[in-house]
Motif scaffolding. Structure first.
Motif, PDB file in Angstrom:
ATOM      1  N   ILE A  18       0.859  -1.185   0.000  1.00 38.05           N
ATOM      2  CA  ILE A  18       0.000   0.000   0.000  1.00 38.05           C
ATOM      3  C   ILE A  18       0.893   1.233   0.000  1.00 38.05           C
ATOM      4  O   ILE A  18       1.794   1.352   0.833  1.00 38.05           O
ATOM      5  CB  ILE A  18      -0.914   0.041   1.240  1.00 38.05           C
ATOM      6  CG1 ILE A  18      -1.757  -1.221   1.314  1.00 38.05           C
ATOM      7  CG2 ILE A  18      -1.799   1.289   1.206  1.00 38.05           C
ATOM      8  CD1 ILE A  18      -2.555  -1.331   2.599  1.00 38.05           C
ATOM      9  N   ARG A  21      -1.972   5.046   1.213  1.00 39.96           N
ATOM     10  CA  ARG A  21      -3.414   4.763   1.231  1.00 39.96           C
ATOM     11  C   ARG A  21      -4.096   5.135  -0.073  1.00 39.96           C
ATOM     12  O   ARG A  21      -5.299   5.328  -0.139  1.00 39.96           O
ATOM     13  CB  ARG A  21      -4.109   5.479   2.396  1.00 39.96           C
ATOM     14  CG  ARG A  21      -3.757   4.905   3.741  1.00 39.96           C
ATOM     15  CD  ARG A  21      -4.493   5.570   4.861  1.00 39.96           C
ATOM     16  NE  ARG A  21      -5.936   5.317   4.754  1.00 39.96           N
ATOM     17  CZ  ARG A  21      -6.820   5.804   5.597  1.00 39.96           C
ATOM     18  NH1 ARG A  21      -6.430   6.547   6.604  1.00 39.96           N
ATOM     19  NH2 ARG A  21      -8.098   5.547   5.449  1.00 39.96           N
ATOM     20  N   GLY A  53     -13.072   1.354   0.290  1.00 39.82           N
ATOM     21  CA  GLY A  53     -12.543   2.699   0.141  1.00 39.82           C
ATOM     22  C   GLY A  53     -13.482   3.573  -0.649  1.00 39.82           C
ATOM     23  O   GLY A  53     -14.685   3.303  -0.750  1.00 39.82           O
ATOM     24  N   GLU A  73      -8.855   5.873  -2.596  1.00 36.76           N
ATOM     25  CA  GLU A  73      -8.637   6.058  -1.160  1.00 36.76           C
ATOM     26  C   GLU A  73      -8.976   4.764  -0.418  1.00 36.76           C
ATOM     27  O   GLU A  73     -10.110   4.306  -0.432  1.00 36.76           O
ATOM     28  CB  GLU A  73      -9.512   7.190  -0.617  1.00 36.76           C
ATOM     29  CG  GLU A  73      -9.289   7.437   0.849  1.00 36.76           C
ATOM     30  CD  GLU A  73     -10.217   8.488   1.432  1.00 36.76           C
ATOM     31  OE1 GLU A  73     -10.169   8.700   2.652  1.00 36.76           O
ATOM     32  OE2 GLU A  73     -11.003   9.098   0.671  1.00 36.76           O
ATOM     33  N   VAL A  74      -7.983   4.189   0.246  1.00 37.27           N
ATOM     34  CA  VAL A  74      -8.161   2.936   0.976  1.00 37.27           C
ATOM     35  C   VAL A  74      -8.613   3.244   2.397  1.00 37.27           C
ATOM     36  O   VAL A  74      -7.975   4.020   3.109  1.00 37.27           O
ATOM     37  CB  VAL A  74      -6.854   2.119   1.006  1.00 37.27           C
ATOM     38  CG1 VAL A  74      -7.038   0.855   1.826  1.00 37.27           C
ATOM     39  CG2 VAL A  74      -6.394   1.807  -0.399  1.00 37.27           C
TER      40      VAL A  74
END
Length: 98
Positions: A18, A21, A53, A73-74
């Protein structure tokens, strides 16, 4: 060889990276179960990975190599040992190419 949870070992390695994020790279993916801009569900060699997300987008998909790259966007990542809920019909990709 199988581990104590029954997942096959010795296949392709499963890795998860990752970046800030915003970008996720996953290896060891065997199937894309479903995806939309808020949830991506991947079947991996080690179980089901659910990514939640906003604005999620599959940027790269190569199931032959087991590689998936996702942008957006996680908010949450979750592994589940319950592969059985996917069913015999396969995931999204296998249904798309029937």
């Amino acid at each position: 060889m199988e581990d104590k949870k029954g997942f096959a070992r010795g296949g392709k390695p499963h890795n998860l990276t990752i970046e800030n994020r915003e970008k996720i790279s996953v290896s060891g993916v065997t199937n894309v179960v479903s995806f939309d801009d808020e949830t991506v569900i991947l079947e991996t060699d080690l179980g089901v990975l659910t990514i939640k997300g906003q604005g999620l987008h599959i940027n790269k998909l190569n199931l032959d190599d087991g590689q998936v790259s996702i942008d957006g966007e996680v908010i949450n990542l979750n592994y589940s040992d319950k592969v059985g809920f996917i069913g015999k019909s396969g995931g999204f990709i296998s249904r798309m190419f029937k």
